[in-house]
Design an enzyme around this catalytic site. Structure first.
Site, PDB file in Angstrom:
ATOM      1  N   LYS A 131      -9.045   4.772  -7.583  1.00 56.95           N
ATOM      2  CA  LYS A 131      -8.865   3.354  -7.233  1.00 56.95           C
ATOM      3  C   LYS A 131      -9.399   2.423  -8.312  1.00 56.95           C
ATOM      4  O   LYS A 131      -9.075   1.242  -8.325  1.00 56.95           O
ATOM      5  CB  LYS A 131      -9.576   3.053  -5.905  1.00 56.95           C
ATOM      6  CG  LYS A 131      -8.776   3.500  -4.708  1.00 56.95           C
ATOM      7  CD  LYS A 131      -9.324   2.906  -3.445  1.00 56.95           C
ATOM      8  CE  LYS A 131      -8.488   3.367  -2.251  1.00 56.95           C
ATOM      9  NZ  LYS A 131      -9.151   3.089  -0.988  1.00 56.95           N
TER      10      LYS A 131
ATOM     11  N   HIS B 234      -3.461   6.364  -6.148  1.00 55.93           N
ATOM     12  CA  HIS B 234      -4.850   6.608  -6.556  1.00 55.93           C
ATOM     13  C   HIS B 234      -5.288   8.082  -6.509  1.00 55.93           C
ATOM     14  O   HIS B 234      -6.100   8.488  -7.331  1.00 55.93           O
ATOM     15  CB  HIS B 234      -5.833   5.685  -5.804  1.00 55.93           C
ATOM     16  CG  HIS B 234      -6.159   6.103  -4.409  1.00 55.93           C
ATOM     17  ND1 HIS B 234      -5.435   5.694  -3.313  1.00 55.93           N
ATOM     18  CD2 HIS B 234      -7.132   6.903  -3.914  1.00 55.93           C
ATOM     19  CE1 HIS B 234      -5.958   6.225  -2.224  1.00 55.93           C
ATOM     20  NE2 HIS B 234      -6.992   6.953  -2.554  1.00 55.93           N
TER      21      HIS B 234
HETATM   22 FE   FE2 Z   1     -11.494   6.861   0.580  1.00 57.77          FE
HETATM   23 FE   FE2 Z   2      -8.355   7.454  -0.928  1.00 56.17          FE
END
Ligand code: FE2
Ligand code: FE2
Length: 305
Positions: free
Chosen positions: A181, A206
């Site tokens: 992320k 991600h």
């Molecule tokens: Fe997470």
């Molecule tokens: Fe995640």
């Protein structure tokens, strides 16, 4: 050249030792402000005389991050000794946030020592780690979420009587599961609204981003990158990114802890965070539907008691 230098966070100014810090002399030129090998405080310059912005050479960034990491780990040991759990949490979240700002190989590996410190100190007194994930912090960030999932993972490991090595590994996997992320547009992650399909697709990348990031790191166990890749997969193949049905044990554990943490802590404008009981009830629906591991879910509830 400006592009060879990167700004130093003000909060970390005094933590750098092994790398030189630079000031901007003019638009083209940078000059050395603090040489390598000493701390800024050793220069005995009054704080208000230090330039408002100092810089690091980009090539020194990873080395500098290790200085920062060392300083935070020292602070962490001190916080643990002084028994102030709120401070411990703040220090860990700050440290993780710092490392996530430069998530390169050589930096992320250092987080294993942080997990080791926590596991080492708290496995003897599991009562302390029990409520660690509930201690609140101002902002709900990826770093805070990751630290909370790590705390739940350590708690799970302790209740399952894992040995220290396995406990540390599960804690590390949990701490790094969402590291991908850091490559997602932060505006999307923090958006106080429902996301568009396109934005969702970006978030859904991600796990792969995390896997690619961790692949380049020198972790002794491949489970770290595997959990990052598989933690959104579901046992019935309805998850992402690959629609897998066979998942590693750690991935099956982290996926349940991850849902629970997000449901109980992530307040969003369009939905409030839930009380644990309600969150478990919701997760149970996915267990019954064959998406999440039934046995691990039961063990997880046991670990919360
Ligand atoms: Fe997470
Ligand atoms: Fe995640």
């Amino acid at each position: 050249m400006q592009t060879n230098y990167t700004k130093v966070r003000k909060s970390n100014l005094f933590l750098y030792q092994s790398v030189p810090l630079y000031f901007k002399a003019n638009a083209e030129r940078f000059g050395i402000y603090k040489p390598a090998g000493i701390y800024l405080k050793e220069m005995r310059v009054k704080e208000n005389l230090i330039p408002r912005q100092l810089y690091l050479k980009k090539t020194d960034k990873a080395k500098g991050m290790r200085d920062v990491q060392k300083a935070f780990n020292k602070q962490l040991k001190y916080d643990i000794k002084s028994n102030n759990l709120q401070n411990v949490k703040t220090t860990v979240v700050q440290l993780v946030d710092e490392m996530f700002s430069e998530p390169s190989s050589g930096v992320l590996e250092g987080l294993s020592s942080t997990v080791n410190i926590i596991v080492g100190e708290y496995t003897n007194d599991p009562e302390i780690i029990k409520n660690f994930w509930q201690i609140s912090d101002k902002d709900y960030t990826t770093a805070l979420h990751s630290v909370n999932v790590m705390a739940l993972a350590i708690r799970y490991a302790i209740s399952q009587r894992y040995n220290k090595i396995k406990t540390k590994l599960l804690g590390l996997c949990a701490l790094l599961h969402d590291v991908g992320k850091t490559k997602t547009d932060q505006e999307i992650l923090k958006a106080p609204r429902k996301l568009s399909d396109e934005e969702f697709a970006k978030i859904k990348s991600h796990p792969t981003q995390g896997y690619n990031l961790l692949k380049r790191c020198k972790f002794s166990n491949s489970e770290v990158k595997l959990t990052a890749l598989q933690h959104h997969e579901k046992l019935d193949g309805s998850g992402y990114p690959n629609g897998l049905t066979h998942l590693s044990e750690f991935s099956r554990i982290i996926s349940i802890l991850d849902c629970f943490e997000a449901l109980t802590n992530d307040d969003r404008p369009y939905r409030d965070s839930m009380i644990p009981f309600k969150a478990l009830d919701l997760i149970q629906k996915d267990v019954i539907a064959g998406k999440l591991d039934r046995d691990i879910f039961a063990k997880f509830i046991y670990s919360l008691l």
